[in-house]
Design a protein around this motif. Sequence first.
Motif, PDB file in Angstrom:
ATOM      1  N   LYS A 113     -27.515   4.162 -20.622  1.00 55.22           N
ATOM      2  CA  LYS A 113     -26.960   5.439 -20.147  1.00 55.22           C
ATOM      3  C   LYS A 113     -27.732   5.917 -18.932  1.00 55.22           C
ATOM      4  O   LYS A 113     -28.952   5.688 -18.843  1.00 55.22           O
ATOM      5  N   PRO A 114     -27.062   6.598 -17.973  1.00 56.35           N
ATOM      6  CA  PRO A 114     -27.781   7.080 -16.783  1.00 56.35           C
ATOM      7  C   PRO A 114     -28.953   7.977 -17.187  1.00 56.35           C
ATOM      8  O   PRO A 114     -28.830   8.791 -18.103  1.00 56.35           O
ATOM      9  N   LYS A 115     -30.078   7.793 -16.495  1.00 54.36           N
ATOM     10  CA  LYS A 115     -31.289   8.520 -16.875  1.00 54.36           C
ATOM     11  C   LYS A 115     -31.369   9.894 -16.201  1.00 54.36           C
ATOM     12  O   LYS A 115     -32.087  10.769 -16.652  1.00 54.36           O
ATOM     13  N   ASP A 116     -30.697  10.040 -15.070  1.00 56.41           N
ATOM     14  CA  ASP A 116     -30.762  11.302 -14.333  1.00 56.41           C
ATOM     15  C   ASP A 116     -29.532  11.401 -13.436  1.00 56.41           C
ATOM     16  O   ASP A 116     -28.726  10.474 -13.365  1.00 56.41           O
ATOM     17  N   ILE A 117     -29.445  12.495 -12.699  1.00 56.41           N
ATOM     18  CA  ILE A 117     -28.252  12.743 -11.875  1.00 56.41           C
ATOM     19  C   ILE A 117     -28.118  11.730 -10.735  1.00 56.41           C
ATOM     20  O   ILE A 117     -27.017  11.293 -10.383  1.00 56.41           O
ATOM     21  N   ILE A 118     -29.261  11.305 -10.183  1.00 52.48           N
ATOM     22  CA  ILE A 118     -29.229  10.329  -9.079  1.00 52.48           C
ATOM     23  C   ILE A 118     -28.692   8.994  -9.603  1.00 52.48           C
ATOM     24  O   ILE A 118     -27.837   8.355  -8.979  1.00 52.48           O
ATOM     25  N   ASP A 119     -29.191   8.602 -10.773  1.00 51.90           N
ATOM     26  CA  ASP A 119     -28.753   7.368 -11.417  1.00 51.90           C
ATOM     27  C   ASP A 119     -27.251   7.443 -11.728  1.00 51.90           C
ATOM     28  O   ASP A 119     -26.481   6.529 -11.419  1.00 51.90           O
ATOM     29  N   ARG A 120     -26.843   8.583 -12.308  1.00 47.63           N
ATOM     30  CA  ARG A 120     -25.443   8.752 -12.696  1.00 47.63           C
ATOM     31  C   ARG A 120     -24.521   8.688 -11.477  1.00 47.63           C
ATOM     32  O   ARG A 120     -23.520   7.977 -11.464  1.00 47.63           O
ATOM     33  N   PHE A 121     -24.884   9.439 -10.430  1.00 53.38           N
ATOM     34  CA  PHE A 121     -24.036   9.487  -9.236  1.00 53.38           C
ATOM     35  C   PHE A 121     -24.033   8.137  -8.505  1.00 53.38           C
ATOM     36  O   PHE A 121     -22.992   7.678  -8.028  1.00 53.38           O
ATOM     37  N   GLY A 122     -25.200   7.488  -8.459  1.00 51.43           N
ATOM     38  CA  GLY A 122     -25.325   6.208  -7.745  1.00 51.43           C
ATOM     39  C   GLY A 122     -24.433   5.120  -8.315  1.00 51.43           C
ATOM     40  O   GLY A 122     -24.039   4.196  -7.608  1.00 51.43           O
ATOM     41  N   ARG A 123     -24.073   5.239  -9.597  1.00 47.34           N
ATOM     42  CA  ARG A 123     -23.271   4.191 -10.248  1.00 47.34           C
ATOM     43  C   ARG A 123     -21.830   4.130  -9.757  1.00 47.34           C
ATOM     44  O   ARG A 123     -21.098   3.209 -10.070  1.00 47.34           O
ATOM     45  N   TYR A 124     -21.416   5.156  -8.987  1.00 51.80           N
ATOM     46  CA  TYR A 124     -20.079   5.076  -8.399  1.00 51.80           C
ATOM     47  C   TYR A 124     -20.022   4.026  -7.288  1.00 51.80           C
ATOM     48  O   TYR A 124     -18.956   3.608  -6.885  1.00 51.80           O
ATOM     49  N   PHE A 125     -21.183   3.625  -6.798  1.00 48.92           N
ATOM     50  CA  PHE A 125     -21.205   2.817  -5.571  1.00 48.92           C
ATOM     51  C   PHE A 125     -21.582   1.351  -5.782  1.00 48.92           C
ATOM     52  O   PHE A 125     -21.816   0.634  -4.815  1.00 48.92           O
ATOM     53  N   TYR A 126     -21.696   0.922  -7.012  1.00 48.62           N
ATOM     54  CA  TYR A 126     -21.928  -0.512  -7.242  1.00 48.62           C
ATOM     55  C   TYR A 126     -21.236  -0.934  -8.549  1.00 48.62           C
ATOM     56  O   TYR A 126     -20.930  -0.067  -9.383  1.00 48.62           O
ATOM     57  N   PRO A 127     -20.990  -2.243  -8.710  1.00 54.22           N
ATOM     58  CA  PRO A 127     -20.250  -2.683  -9.901  1.00 54.22           C
ATOM     59  C   PRO A 127     -21.009  -2.368 -11.190  1.00 54.22           C
ATOM     60  O   PRO A 127     -22.194  -2.653 -11.309  1.00 54.22           O
ATOM     61  N   THR A 128     -20.301  -1.761 -12.158  1.00 55.14           N
ATOM     62  CA  THR A 128     -20.949  -1.377 -13.414  1.00 55.14           C
ATOM     63  C   THR A 128     -20.185  -1.913 -14.625  1.00 55.14           C
ATOM     64  O   THR A 128     -20.414  -1.477 -15.748  1.00 55.14           O
ATOM     65  N   GLU A 129     -19.260  -2.815 -14.383  1.00 60.35           N
ATOM     66  CA  GLU A 129     -18.430  -3.317 -15.484  1.00 60.35           C
ATOM     67  C   GLU A 129     -18.613  -4.821 -15.632  1.00 60.35           C
ATOM     68  O   GLU A 129     -18.543  -5.554 -14.642  1.00 60.35           O
ATOM     69  N   HIS A 130     -18.860  -5.251 -16.883  1.00 60.00           N
ATOM     70  CA  HIS A 130     -19.060  -6.688 -17.128  1.00 60.00           C
ATOM     71  C   HIS A 130     -17.720  -7.404 -17.231  1.00 60.00           C
ATOM     72  O   HIS A 130     -16.920  -7.107 -18.096  1.00 60.00           O
ATOM     73  N   ARG A 131     -17.500  -8.326 -16.306  1.00 59.97           N
ATOM     74  CA  ARG A 131     -16.314  -9.171 -16.412  1.00 59.97           C
ATOM     75  C   ARG A 131     -16.631 -10.536 -15.809  1.00 59.97           C
ATOM     76  O   ARG A 131     -17.619 -10.669 -15.076  1.00 59.97           O
ATOM     77  N   HIS A 132     -15.801 -11.507 -16.126  1.00 55.81           N
ATOM     78  CA  HIS A 132     -15.977 -12.851 -15.563  1.00 55.81           C
ATOM     79  C   HIS A 132     -14.806 -13.169 -14.649  1.00 55.81           C
ATOM     80  O   HIS A 132     -13.705 -12.664 -14.848  1.00 55.81           O
ATOM     81  N   LEU A 133     -15.070 -13.992 -13.648  1.00 57.32           N
ATOM     82  CA  LEU A 133     -13.976 -14.435 -12.789  1.00 57.32           C
ATOM     83  C   LEU A 133     -13.104 -15.414 -13.575  1.00 57.32           C
ATOM     84  O   LEU A 133     -13.581 -16.097 -14.479  1.00 57.32           O
ATOM     85  N   HIS A 134     -11.835 -15.471 -13.200  1.00 53.14           N
ATOM     86  CA  HIS A 134     -10.911 -16.398 -13.866  1.00 53.14           C
ATOM     87  C   HIS A 134     -10.070 -17.117 -12.820  1.00 53.14           C
ATOM     88  O   HIS A 134      -9.869 -16.610 -11.722  1.00 53.14           O
ATOM     89  N   GLY A 135      -9.548 -18.269 -13.207  1.00 52.56           N
ATOM     90  CA  GLY A 135      -8.615 -19.013 -12.353  1.00 52.56           C
ATOM     91  C   GLY A 135      -9.209 -19.332 -11.000  1.00 52.56           C
ATOM     92  O   GLY A 135     -10.387 -19.700 -10.887  1.00 52.56           O
ATOM     93  N   HIS A 136      -8.387 -19.155  -9.975  1.00 54.94           N
ATOM     94  CA  HIS A 136      -8.819 -19.535  -8.623  1.00 54.94           C
ATOM     95  C   HIS A 136      -9.977 -18.674  -8.117  1.00 54.94           C
ATOM     96  O   HIS A 136     -10.733 -19.091  -7.240  1.00 54.94           O
ATOM     97  N   GLU A 137     -10.125 -17.470  -8.708  1.00 54.66           N
ATOM     98  CA  GLU A 137     -11.248 -16.586  -8.327  1.00 54.66           C
ATOM     99  C   GLU A 137     -12.591 -17.304  -8.442  1.00 54.66           C
ATOM    100  O   GLU A 137     -13.514 -17.047  -7.666  1.00 54.66           O
ATOM    101  N   THR A 138     -12.695 -18.201  -9.444  1.00 51.48           N
ATOM    102  CA  THR A 138     -13.981 -18.861  -9.711  1.00 51.48           C
ATOM    103  C   THR A 138     -14.437 -19.742  -8.554  1.00 51.48           C
ATOM    104  O   THR A 138     -15.604 -20.095  -8.468  1.00 51.48           O
ATOM    105  N   ALA A 139     -13.487 -20.073  -7.666  1.00 53.16           N
ATOM    106  CA  ALA A 139     -13.851 -20.903  -6.503  1.00 53.16           C
ATOM    107  C   ALA A 139     -14.932 -20.211  -5.663  1.00 53.16           C
ATOM    108  O   ALA A 139     -15.687 -20.885  -4.949  1.00 53.16           O
ATOM    109  N   GLU A 140     -15.006 -18.874  -5.772  1.00 59.05           N
ATOM    110  CA  GLU A 140     -15.985 -18.130  -4.966  1.00 59.05           C
ATOM    111  C   GLU A 140     -17.444 -18.482  -5.308  1.00 59.05           C
ATOM    112  O   GLU A 140     -18.346 -18.229  -4.518  1.00 59.05           O
ATOM    113  N   ILE A 141     -17.653 -19.057  -6.497  1.00 59.55           N
ATOM    114  CA  ILE A 141     -19.040 -19.404  -6.861  1.00 59.55           C
ATOM    115  C   ILE A 141     -19.455 -20.744  -6.238  1.00 59.55           C
ATOM    116  O   ILE A 141     -20.637 -21.042  -6.130  1.00 59.55           O
TER     117      ILE A 141
END
Lengths: 260, 263
Positions: free
Chosen positions: B78-106
């Motif tokens: 959980k976000p520890k403070d307001i800076i942490d909470r607000f900062g999470r809008y600007f970077y990926p915060t959701e766990h997912r895996h690439l699928h299909g042709h997307e995986t070519a990016e690795i």
Amino acid sequence: MHKIIAISGVVIKELYRRKDFYVLFVLTALITLLMGSANFFGDASLVGYITEIALLLIWISLLVISISTAARQIPSERENRTILPLLAKPVTRGQLIMGKFIGSWLAATIAMLVFYLFLAAIIWSRGEGPKISTYIQGIWLHWVSLAIITAMAICGSVFFSAPSANITITLIVTSAILMVGRYLNLLAEQNPEPFQSIIYAIYYAIPHLEWYDLRDSIVHKHPPAPWWAAGAATLYGTVYSAIFLTITWLRFKRTPLTNA
Amino acid sequence: MQQIFPRKATSVDLIHVLLGNARELLANHLIKKADVYFHAGYYPSIFHEAAQARSRDHLHSEEYDEHAHEKEMSFLSKPKDIIDRFGRYFYPTEHRHLHGHETAEILPWLKFAASVDPQNVESYVITAFWLRRELHKPDQAEAFLREGLKANPNNLTLLYELARLRWEEYADPLKATNLLHFVLNSLRPKIQQEPNPEQIEIFHRAAILLAHIYEQQRDFKSAVSILQQTLELNTAPKPEVIQQKIEELNQHEVEPPTNQTCK
């Protein structure tokens, strides 16, 4: 206002007279094109790695351009003694600082637009690029961060004796904020007192430039941040820029105009 | 022992001269970069405890522990403070895996890793896995594994992967069994003398695959013989399952194999 615009116009002209921008742009373009020409298992539509490498080079280039442009403004005027006729126009010290700030920021903006247009042409000519809304938001927030960084460098120029020291320190500070600013609270938790309080104080005092770095969202094709959050970050950036410029003005108005 | 693939090239290339032993670190970093891409940018930093001792099984196997992986990737508390909470809008915060042709990016990062440190076998294994599983390019996968074998002659992990590819993508029992026998014959004396977990795992996987191929060929006797070896060498993590499988195979009527295989 026209005095500020006139001063900033001179700063912008400096950008295309100096070679920094051309060198950095050619270097970025060459590396990006070289990377783009590589063949990975016959798939020519891969854009993630090119976007990542190009965005890193763009961020580094713009940090160098904005800091080196802003840090030289006031010291060079003092060194060449052109500051005396300039202030005799009459132009106030506040107007001079604002003119130098806006000029440096706009110069970095022009460079930024050239870089991002080049990157967009490369990405979308290859295949499915990032979400356009995220790309535009990334440019917008990068632009706001350049305002803070430029204001920091202008502020440093009235404290440090030489532009080289200012450029080096501002580069180190901004890079450090971009790399570890987000994690300072985690770092503080792992340290005993009094280091914990010191790290927390730094965490709350620094401008959080990492908010303006949307590279991960662009590269990994994430949707943009909510626009209200981008607006709030813009406001935050404006406040920090204003703080740095106010500190610059307070210091500069008490500083002798020429180096003894 | 006879070599299946040619000897390693000894030419000293530019990367070798420039980077020296740092090549290994850089190659590992590039493989980690591929993992970051696989998670669409959601990845623990060095400041997150979860970054320590992470498994990369999910990158090259369908048989990884999903639950353990989810636990590893829940590094963002959980976000520890307001800076942490607000900062999470600007970077990926959701766990997912690439699928299909997307995986070519690795793939670019893995190919960079293999170029920087050709002795890093993991980069070849992961690349081949994704090329054949999600991108349906078994020919490219095989070519890349053979490239890896040129840099790492007779590497048993790569030979096992090549056998797996020949069987799963081309249904080619002859080449697959030849390669798997070579892997097992090479590993057997090593395991008998001084076993290490990596060798035991590759022996077990090769034996299971070989037994499976024999079973598909209705050569139940050979399948039982291979499985018994895993029990004799104590390489099976669950011997009771292997014993059960042997009993199951023994119940089948032994029939002559449908295709000729070379042992």
